[in-house]
Design a protein around this motif. Structure first.
Motif, PDB file in Angstrom:
ATOM      1  N   MET A   1      44.002  39.799  55.687  1.00  0.00           N
ATOM      2  CA  MET A   1      44.159  40.782  54.626  1.00  0.00           C
ATOM      3  C   MET A   1      43.690  40.164  53.314  1.00  0.00           C
ATOM      4  O   MET A   1      44.214  39.150  52.871  1.00  0.00           O
ATOM      5  N   ALA A   2      42.690  40.743  52.704  1.00  0.00           N
ATOM      6  CA  ALA A   2      42.195  40.288  51.406  1.00  0.00           C
ATOM      7  C   ALA A   2      42.988  40.991  50.312  1.00  0.00           C
ATOM      8  O   ALA A   2      43.267  42.184  50.408  1.00  0.00           O
ATOM      9  N   ARG A   3      43.337  40.221  49.273  1.00  0.00           N
ATOM     10  CA  ARG A   3      44.092  40.797  48.151  1.00  0.00           C
ATOM     11  C   ARG A   3      43.594  40.219  46.841  1.00  0.00           C
ATOM     12  O   ARG A   3      43.158  39.079  46.780  1.00  0.00           O
ATOM     13  N   ALA A   4      43.691  41.036  45.797  1.00  0.00           N
ATOM     14  CA  ALA A   4      43.413  40.599  44.430  1.00  0.00           C
ATOM     15  C   ALA A   4      44.699  40.807  43.637  1.00  0.00           C
ATOM     16  O   ALA A   4      45.269  41.898  43.665  1.00  0.00           O
ATOM     17  N   ILE A   5      45.151  39.752  42.947  1.00  0.00           N
ATOM     18  CA  ILE A   5      46.438  39.778  42.248  1.00  0.00           C
ATOM     19  C   ILE A   5      46.248  39.307  40.808  1.00  0.00           C
ATOM     20  O   ILE A   5      45.561  38.314  40.546  1.00  0.00           O
ATOM     21  N   PHE A   6      46.878  40.030  39.893  1.00  0.00           N
ATOM     22  CA  PHE A   6      46.857  39.633  38.491  1.00  0.00           C
ATOM     23  C   PHE A   6      48.224  39.897  37.898  1.00  0.00           C
ATOM     24  O   PHE A   6      48.781  40.987  38.053  1.00  0.00           O
ATOM     25  N   ASN A   7      48.762  38.890  37.223  1.00  0.00           N
ATOM     26  CA  ASN A   7      50.053  39.010  36.555  1.00  0.00           C
ATOM     27  C   ASN A   7      51.142  39.513  37.514  1.00  0.00           C
ATOM     28  O   ASN A   7      51.974  40.335  37.154  1.00  0.00           O
ATOM     29  N   GLY A   8      51.074  39.032  38.758  1.00  0.00           N
ATOM     30  CA  GLY A   8      52.084  39.376  39.760  1.00  0.00           C
ATOM     31  C   GLY A   8      51.917  40.744  40.401  1.00  0.00           C
ATOM     32  O   GLY A   8      52.751  41.165  41.194  1.00  0.00           O
ATOM     33  N   THR A   9      50.827  41.443  40.096  1.00  0.00           N
ATOM     34  CA  THR A   9      50.591  42.791  40.614  1.00  0.00           C
ATOM     35  C   THR A   9      49.362  42.804  41.516  1.00  0.00           C
ATOM     36  O   THR A   9      48.324  42.238  41.158  1.00  0.00           O
ATOM     37  N   VAL A  10      49.474  43.458  42.652  1.00  0.00           N
ATOM     38  CA  VAL A  10      48.342  43.600  43.566  1.00  0.00           C
ATOM     39  C   VAL A  10      47.401  44.669  43.009  1.00  0.00           C
ATOM     40  O   VAL A  10      47.790  45.820  42.836  1.00  0.00           O
ATOM     41  N   LEU A  11      46.176  44.254  42.734  1.00  0.00           N
ATOM     42  CA  LEU A  11      45.154  45.164  42.213  1.00  0.00           C
ATOM     43  C   LEU A  11      44.378  45.844  43.332  1.00  0.00           C
ATOM     44  O   LEU A  11      43.919  46.971  43.189  1.00  0.00           O
TER      45      LEU A  11
END
Length: 94
Positions: free
Chosen positions: A1-11
């Protein structure tokens, strides 16, 4: 599973990312676009075409031009049309 995360939030999150030149491209339906604001920045890739950039904002914290996509890619890059990739302060888990 690929994920992008910023400031603790999944984008963005997907089981079917497109991997191009070491970047993870998320399909449009996998991206939470409420966190993205299009900027004026553009760049040109000789084989992919013109990239458009996005600033990512989560809970008041910004990552300027941290996302990009190819809305009208060249025929060679058609598999990443409207997909979004991230870099910089956005953590990407391939």
């Amino acid at each position: 599973m690929a994920r992008a995360i910023f400031n603790g939030t999944v984008l963005a999150e997907t089981e079917r990312p497109e991997l191009v030149e070491g970047n993870v491209y998320f399909p449009p339906e996998a991206v939470h676009d409420e966190y993205l604001t299009r900027t004026r920045r553009v760049s040109v890739c000789p084989w992919k075409g013109i990239a458009r950039y996005y600033t990512v904002t989560v809970d008041g914290r910004e990552a300027r031009n941290a996302g990009w996509s190819y809305p009208h890619p060249s025929p060679l890059a058609r598999k990443i049309k409207n997909h979004v990739a991230f870099w910089g302060d956005v953590e990407v888990e391939p």
